[in-house]
Scaffold this motif. Structure first.
Motif, mmCIF file in Angstrom:
data_model
loop_
_atom_site.group_PDB
_atom_site.id
_atom_site.type_symbol
_atom_site.label_atom_id
_atom_site.label_comp_id
_atom_site.label_asym_id
_atom_site.label_seq_id
_atom_site.Cartn_x
_atom_site.Cartn_y
_atom_site.Cartn_z
ATOM 1 N N LEU A 1 21.805 54.059 -70.375
ATOM 2 C CA LEU A 1 23.212 54.010 -70.764
ATOM 3 C C LEU A 1 23.355 53.222 -72.061
ATOM 4 O O LEU A 1 22.611 52.273 -72.307
ATOM 5 C CB LEU A 1 24.060 53.351 -69.665
ATOM 6 N N LYS A 2 24.314 53.621 -72.866
ATOM 7 C CA LYS A 2 24.561 52.943 -74.133
ATOM 8 C C LYS A 2 25.934 52.287 -74.113
ATOM 9 O O LYS A 2 26.902 52.858 -73.622
ATOM 10 C CB LYS A 2 24.470 53.933 -75.298
ATOM 11 N N GLU A 3 25.966 51.099 -74.674
ATOM 12 C CA GLU A 3 27.211 50.340 -74.714
ATOM 13 C C GLU A 3 28.089 50.818 -75.869
ATOM 14 O O GLU A 3 27.604 51.074 -76.971
ATOM 15 C CB GLU A 3 26.890 48.856 -74.888
ATOM 16 N N VAL A 4 29.369 50.950 -75.589
ATOM 17 C CA VAL A 4 30.315 51.364 -76.625
ATOM 18 C C VAL A 4 30.598 50.185 -77.552
ATOM 19 O O VAL A 4 30.815 49.060 -77.095
ATOM 20 C CB VAL A 4 31.625 51.871 -75.986
ATOM 21 N N LYS A 5 30.597 50.464 -78.840
ATOM 22 C CA LYS A 5 30.886 49.421 -79.822
ATOM 23 C C LYS A 5 32.211 49.719 -80.519
ATOM 24 O O LYS A 5 32.655 50.862 -80.571
ATOM 25 C CB LYS A 5 29.763 49.324 -80.853
ATOM 26 N N ARG A 6 32.816 48.681 -81.037
ATOM 27 C CA ARG A 6 34.084 48.839 -81.744
ATOM 28 C C ARG A 6 34.005 48.165 -83.108
ATOM 29 O O ARG A 6 33.232 47.219 -83.306
ATOM 30 C CB ARG A 6 35.228 48.230 -80.939
ATOM 31 N N ILE A 7 34.815 48.637 -84.027
ATOM 32 C CA ILE A 7 34.864 48.065 -85.372
ATOM 33 C C ILE A 7 35.985 47.031 -85.423
ATOM 34 O O ILE A 7 37.129 47.313 -85.043
ATOM 35 C CB ILE A 7 35.095 49.163 -86.426
ATOM 36 N N VAL A 8 35.659 45.830 -85.858
ATOM 37 C CA VAL A 8 36.629 44.739 -85.924
ATOM 38 C C VAL A 8 36.703 44.198 -87.346
ATOM 39 O O VAL A 8 35.759 44.331 -88.134
ATOM 40 C CB VAL A 8 36.256 43.599 -84.950
ATOM 41 N N ASN A 9 37.850 43.593 -87.643
ATOM 42 C CA ASN A 9 38.037 42.940 -88.940
ATOM 43 C C ASN A 9 37.578 41.489 -88.852
ATOM 44 O O ASN A 9 37.928 40.783 -87.902
ATOM 45 C CB ASN A 9 39.505 42.984 -89.355
ATOM 46 N N LYS A 10 36.808 41.056 -89.853
ATOM 47 C CA LYS A 10 36.324 39.683 -89.871
ATOM 48 C C LYS A 10 36.632 39.027 -91.210
ATOM 49 O O LYS A 10 36.741 39.692 -92.242
ATOM 50 C CB LYS A 10 34.823 39.634 -89.592
ATOM 51 N N CYS A 11 36.759 37.720 -91.134
ATOM 52 C CA CYS A 11 37.079 36.945 -92.332
ATOM 53 C C CYS A 11 35.856 36.880 -93.248
ATOM 54 O O CYS A 11 34.755 36.550 -92.790
ATOM 55 C CB CYS A 11 37.523 35.544 -91.930
ATOM 56 N N PRO A 12 36.011 37.146 -94.553
ATOM 57 C CA PRO A 12 34.867 37.065 -95.475
ATOM 58 C C PRO A 12 34.418 35.632 -95.748
ATOM 59 O O PRO A 12 33.309 35.417 -96.249
ATOM 60 C CB PRO A 12 35.404 37.723 -96.747
ATOM 61 N N CYS A 13 35.257 34.652 -95.400
ATOM 62 C CA CYS A 13 34.904 33.249 -95.662
ATOM 63 C C CYS A 13 34.124 32.615 -94.515
ATOM 64 O O CYS A 13 33.066 32.036 -94.720
ATOM 65 C CB CYS A 13 36.168 32.439 -95.947
ATOM 66 N N CYS A 14 34.670 32.735 -93.293
ATOM 67 C CA CYS A 14 34.033 32.065 -92.147
ATOM 68 C C CYS A 14 33.435 33.035 -91.139
ATOM 69 O O CYS A 14 32.734 32.613 -90.222
ATOM 70 C CB CYS A 14 35.032 31.146 -91.450
ATOM 71 N N GLY A 15 33.727 34.317 -91.268
ATOM 72 C CA GLY A 15 33.175 35.306 -90.345
ATOM 73 C C GLY A 15 33.896 35.401 -89.021
ATOM 74 O O GLY A 15 33.423 36.069 -88.099
ATOM 75 N N SER A 16 35.040 34.751 -88.890
ATOM 76 C CA SER A 16 35.789 34.785 -87.639
ATOM 77 C C SER A 16 36.493 36.125 -87.465
ATOM 78 O O SER A 16 36.876 36.781 -88.435
ATOM 79 C CB SER A 16 36.818 33.651 -87.619
ATOM 80 N N GLY A 17 36.674 36.503 -86.211
ATOM 81 C CA GLY A 17 37.381 37.748 -85.916
ATOM 82 C C GLY A 17 38.864 37.555 -85.682
ATOM 83 O O GLY A 17 39.575 38.520 -85.384
ATOM 84 N N SER A 18 39.343 36.317 -85.818
ATOM 85 C CA SER A 18 40.772 36.026 -85.621
ATOM 86 C C SER A 18 41.536 36.314 -86.910
ATOM 87 O O SER A 18 42.013 35.407 -87.598
ATOM 88 C CB SER A 18 40.960 34.566 -85.195
ATOM 89 N N VAL A 19 41.624 37.589 -87.226
ATOM 90 C CA VAL A 19 42.236 38.015 -88.480
ATOM 91 C C VAL A 19 43.496 38.814 -88.181
ATOM 92 O O VAL A 19 43.500 39.682 -87.306
ATOM 93 C CB VAL A 19 41.247 38.864 -89.306
ATOM 94 N N ARG A 20 44.562 38.499 -88.880
ATOM 95 C CA ARG A 20 45.830 39.209 -88.724
ATOM 96 C C ARG A 20 46.309 39.699 -90.090
ATOM 97 O O ARG A 20 46.110 39.036 -91.104
ATOM 98 C CB ARG A 20 46.889 38.293 -88.104
ATOM 99 N N TYR A 21 46.964 40.860 -90.066
ATOM 100 C CA TYR A 21 47.499 41.417 -91.309
ATOM 101 C C TYR A 21 48.976 41.066 -91.430
ATOM 102 O O TYR A 21 49.765 41.309 -90.513
ATOM 103 C CB TYR A 21 47.323 42.931 -91.332
ATOM 104 N N ARG A 22 49.355 40.477 -92.553
ATOM 105 C CA ARG A 22 50.743 40.106 -92.809
ATOM 106 C C ARG A 22 51.400 41.194 -93.656
ATOM 107 O O ARG A 22 51.055 41.384 -94.829
ATOM 108 C CB ARG A 22 50.809 38.758 -93.530
ATOM 109 N N LYS A 23 52.339 41.893 -93.043
ATOM 110 C CA LYS A 23 52.968 43.021 -93.733
ATOM 111 C C LYS A 23 53.794 42.564 -94.930
ATOM 112 O O LYS A 23 53.791 43.206 -95.982
ATOM 113 C CB LYS A 23 53.856 43.789 -92.757
ATOM 114 N N LYS A 24 54.528 41.469 -94.775
ATOM 115 C CA LYS A 24 55.387 41.003 -95.866
ATOM 116 C C LYS A 24 54.565 40.545 -97.071
ATOM 117 O O LYS A 24 54.949 40.760 -98.218
ATOM 118 C CB LYS A 24 56.274 39.861 -95.376
#
Length: 258
Positions: free
Chosen positions: A69-92
């Motif tokens: 069996l193969k595990e499903v992977k997902r594409i996530v956004n990461k910070c280019p500075c620290c590599g954290s995945g806690s990234v949010r897009y600010r529309k304004k």
């Protein structure tokens, strides 16, 4: 013919259960009821669902290791500075914002992360091939656990009401022996309400009538909400059946706030 000393309300089909501890009076070990008794283990056994999930995960792990069996992977956004995945897009602002290092940037780094899951198609195939064996093994493990518990701790009789409460994680209240409680509490809610602390808490959550100041409609609310200055608006939004367009009180309050 009824056995001597056996209450007439006792279910005779339970007489051959092998329960010896309560065989003389044949009453519920918790509440003392004599109707609808069921023989069960003294020690709480793991549920069928928990054993089923454990066995399923065990077989899935083996198949992962073997590469079946193969595990499903997902594409996530990461910070280019620290590599954290806690990234949010600010529309304004039109930029991304990292909640870890507090950095703003225009383009994040895209990376693949394992999800710990398999695809729906693989799951359907896996369950179709292994469900019968998993269920059979689960029943066998549950039977062995019950047998070991009986040999070690013995059995007891519980009425169906107490058995249902025990199955859902409740104990019989030692004070009134009529209601049930969670194991972390000393008494049930009915007994707790009789204490000074319980009376204060019960009064706080008492249901009272609230007349809306704008439309004079009466609603049932908890007493502690009466001190909320936004109660009129909350009642309109949460309890009133009228739509926002029909509620003239909400319109009036909205105009007043502007």
């Amino acid at each position: 013919m009824e056995e001597k000393g056996t209450p007439s309300t006792y279910n005779g089909s339970m007489q051959n259960t092998g329960c010896n501890t309560y065989s003389e009076d044949k009453r519920c070990a918790w509440c003392g009821a004599a109707i609808g008794l069921v023989s069960t283990t003294k020690r709480q056994l793991p549920s069928y669902r928990s054993i089923l999930n454990k066995e399923t995960m065990s077989i899935l792990s083996e198949k992962f290791k073997k590469g079946e069996l193969k595990e499903v992977k997902r594409i996530v956004n990461k910070c280019p500075c620290c590599g954290s995945g806690s990234v949010r897009y600010r529309k304004k602002m039109g930029k991304y914002f990292c909640q870890s290092c507090r950095t703003e940037f225009e383009n994040p780094i895209y990376a693949e992360e394992p999800t710990g899951r398999i695809s729906r198609e693989d799951w359907d195939v896996f369950w179709k091939e292994n469900s019968s064996d998993i269920k059979k093994r689960t029943k066998e493990l549950l039977r062995k656990a019950k047998q070991e518990s009986i040999e070690k701790d013995g059995e007891m009789l519980l009425c169906r009401r107490c058995l249902y409460a025990r199955h859902n994680g409740y104990d019989l209240c030692p004070s009134c022996k009529a209601h049930y409680k969670r194991p972390e509490y000393d008494a049930c809610w009915e007994c707790f309400k009789k204490t000074a602390e319980g009376k204060a808490l019960a009064e706080k959550f008492e249901i009272v009538e609230y007349s809306h100041p704008e439309c004079n409609m009466v609603f049932a609310v908890q007493k502690h909400f009466l001190n909320d200055p936004e109660l009129a608006k909350l009642v309109c939004m949460a309890l009133c059946d009228r739509s926002k367009d029909e509620c003239f009180a909400l319109k009036k309050m909205k105009k007043g706030s502007t």
